[in-house]
Design a protein around this motif. Structure first.
Motif, PDB file in Angstrom:
ATOM      1  N   PHE A  40       0.881  -1.156   0.000  1.00 27.76           N
ATOM      2  CA  PHE A  40       0.000   0.000   0.000  1.00 27.76           C
ATOM      3  C   PHE A  40       0.925   1.213   0.000  1.00 27.76           C
ATOM      4  CE2 PHE A  40      -2.690  -3.227   1.961  1.00 27.76           C
ATOM      5  CZ  PHE A  40      -3.909  -3.026   1.322  1.00 27.76           C
ATOM      6  N   CYS A  41       0.919   1.981  -1.070  1.00 31.43           N
ATOM      7  CA  CYS A  41       1.819   3.129  -1.220  1.00 31.43           C
ATOM      8  C   CYS A  41       1.016   4.399  -0.946  1.00 31.43           C
ATOM      9  CB  CYS A  41       2.410   3.153  -2.623  1.00 31.43           C
ATOM     10  SG  CYS A  41       3.327   1.657  -3.058  1.00 31.43           S
ATOM     11  N   ILE A  42       1.212   4.974   0.220  1.00 35.23           N
ATOM     12  CA  ILE A  42       0.383   6.096   0.671  1.00 35.23           C
ATOM     13  C   ILE A  42       1.229   7.370   0.677  1.00 35.23           C
ATOM     14  CG2 ILE A  42      -1.168   6.903   2.466  1.00 35.23           C
ATOM     15  CD1 ILE A  42      -1.916   4.134   1.253  1.00 35.23           C
ATOM     16  N   ALA A  43       0.842   8.338  -0.153  1.00 33.60           N
ATOM     17  CA  ALA A  43       1.619   9.580  -0.249  1.00 33.60           C
ATOM     18  C   ALA A  43       0.771  10.673  -0.879  1.00 33.60           C
ATOM     19  CB  ALA A  43       2.877   9.353  -1.080  1.00 33.60           C
ATOM     20  N   PRO A  44       1.100  11.931  -0.603  1.00 32.04           N
ATOM     21  CA  PRO A  44       0.344  13.040  -1.208  1.00 32.04           C
ATOM     22  C   PRO A  44       0.560  13.100  -2.720  1.00 32.04           C
ATOM     23  CG  PRO A  44       1.737  13.784   0.616  1.00 32.04           C
ATOM     24  CD  PRO A  44       2.169  12.403   0.289  1.00 32.04           C
ATOM     25  N   LYS A  45      -0.263  13.883  -3.375  1.00 28.43           N
ATOM     26  CA  LYS A  45      -0.077  14.128  -4.803  1.00 28.43           C
ATOM     27  C   LYS A  45       1.261  14.829  -5.022  1.00 28.43           C
ATOM     28  CE  LYS A  45      -4.992  14.436  -5.998  1.00 28.43           C
ATOM     29  NZ  LYS A  45      -4.980  13.148  -6.735  1.00 28.43           N
ATOM     30  N   ALA A 152      -6.411   5.274  -5.442  1.00 27.73           N
ATOM     31  CA  ALA A 152      -7.399   4.315  -4.951  1.00 27.73           C
ATOM     32  C   ALA A 152      -8.560   4.934  -4.178  1.00 27.73           C
ATOM     33  CB  ALA A 152      -6.702   3.272  -4.074  1.00 27.73           C
ATOM     34  N   GLU A 153      -8.575   6.235  -4.001  1.00 27.92           N
ATOM     35  CA  GLU A 153      -9.705   6.867  -3.314  1.00 27.92           C
ATOM     36  C   GLU A 153     -11.032   6.562  -4.023  1.00 27.92           C
ATOM     37  OE1 GLU A 153      -5.993   9.169  -2.478  1.00 27.92           O
ATOM     38  OE2 GLU A 153      -6.948   8.370  -4.273  1.00 27.92           O
ATOM     39  N   LEU A 182      -4.291   8.306   1.097  1.00 34.06           N
ATOM     40  CA  LEU A 182      -4.566   7.968   2.493  1.00 34.06           C
ATOM     41  C   LEU A 182      -4.806   6.471   2.613  1.00 34.06           C
ATOM     42  CD1 LEU A 182      -7.905   7.450   2.702  1.00 34.06           C
ATOM     43  CD2 LEU A 182      -7.909   9.926   2.416  1.00 34.06           C
ATOM     44  N   PHE A 183      -4.610   5.964   3.839  1.00 37.13           N
ATOM     45  CA  PHE A 183      -4.906   4.557   4.110  1.00 37.13           C
ATOM     46  C   PHE A 183      -6.270   4.482   4.761  1.00 37.13           C
ATOM     47  CE2 PHE A 183      -5.006   0.573   6.370  1.00 37.13           C
ATOM     48  CZ  PHE A 183      -4.411  -0.313   5.475  1.00 37.13           C
ATOM     49  N   ASP A 184      -7.242   4.028   4.006  1.00 36.54           N
ATOM     50  CA  ASP A 184      -8.607   3.911   4.499  1.00 36.54           C
ATOM     51  C   ASP A 184      -8.768   2.598   5.261  1.00 36.54           C
ATOM     52  OD1 ASP A 184     -11.601   3.122   4.206  1.00 36.54           O
ATOM     53  OD2 ASP A 184     -11.556   5.239   3.615  1.00 36.54           O
ATOM     54  N   SER A 185      -9.553   2.613   6.336  1.00 37.34           N
ATOM     55  CA  SER A 185      -9.737   1.406   7.141  1.00 37.34           C
ATOM     56  C   SER A 185     -10.328   0.257   6.326  1.00 37.34           C
ATOM     57  CB  SER A 185     -10.626   1.699   8.344  1.00 37.34           C
ATOM     58  OG  SER A 185     -11.905   2.136   7.926  1.00 37.34           O
TER      59      SER A 185
END
Length: 204
Positions: A40-45, A152-153, A182-185
């Motif tokens: 899961f690669c979570i980072a801002p634009k 993935a949002e 973001l990492f969504d639950s």
């Protein structure tokens, strides 16, 4: 993974674009992706997520077309996102013979089945259209090596999460990559199933 470890066609494109080294977020993920990890690669634009997808796919497929069935599948939210990503891919495909195909809802599905049957390496697809193609025997996922979700949002609208969650049931061993701000639950459902061993890489 420094750019010098990429295949020659990619190094040439990056040099022509003036990119000398990976961005900070790319340094965190590119070597892990090359090593085969699911992430899961979570980072801002603006941190290089899309370019990371393109580099990782072309590197994984060694810049070479192979047989007819796709080896990389990238889910996007809609037709425009598919066409935009295809355009960005094309800028990096010089001196390779990789075949990229967009599958989206607005196009005639019989035409898409025929075009995919002719042979593709990378499919960029909207979730509903990919599932329709699969259930109509219009795409072979048996050779898939990479399963990717860009931005993935969009998964949490229009039943997209359920649509995509069905796809891994039809494929064997595969590397999974999810890119998001973001990492969504709700991602935890995937951690409990086909992404149970995935790493979560967060960058601020």
């Amino acid at each position: 993974m420094p750019f010098k470890k990429l295949i020659e066609p990619l190094k040439d494109v990056l040099e022509n674009k003036g990119f000398e080294a990976p961005l900070a977020f790319q340094k965190l993920i590119l070597s892990r992706i090359k090593g085969g990890a699911s992430l899961f690669c979570i980072a801002p634009k603006g941190t290089g997520k899309t370019t990371s997808i393109i580099l990782s796919v072309i590197q994984k497929l060694k810049g070479k077309a192979f047989e007819d069935a796709p080896r990389a599948l990238i889910f996007v939210k809609n037709k425009q996102a598919a066409l935009d990503l295809e355009l960005e891919f094309n800028a990096y495909l010089r001196r390779t013979d990789l075949r990229v195909y967009c599958a989206y809802d607005e196009k005639n599905i019989d035409d898409q089945r025929n075009e995919i049957y002719d042979g593709v390496d990378i499919v960029i697809a909207t979730p509903k259209r990919l599932n329709k193609l699969y259930y109509l025997n219009g795409i072979n996922l048996n050779k898939l090596q990479l399963f990717i979700v860009e931005d993935a949002e969009f998964l949490f609208t229009n039943n997209n999460l359920a649509e995509i969650s069905r796809t891994p049931e039809s494929i064997g061993k595969c590397q999974y990559l999810v890119f998001s701000t973001l990492f969504d639950s709700r991602f935890e459902r995937w951690q409990d199933s086909f992404m149970y061993n995935a790493q979560v890489i967060k960058f601020k």
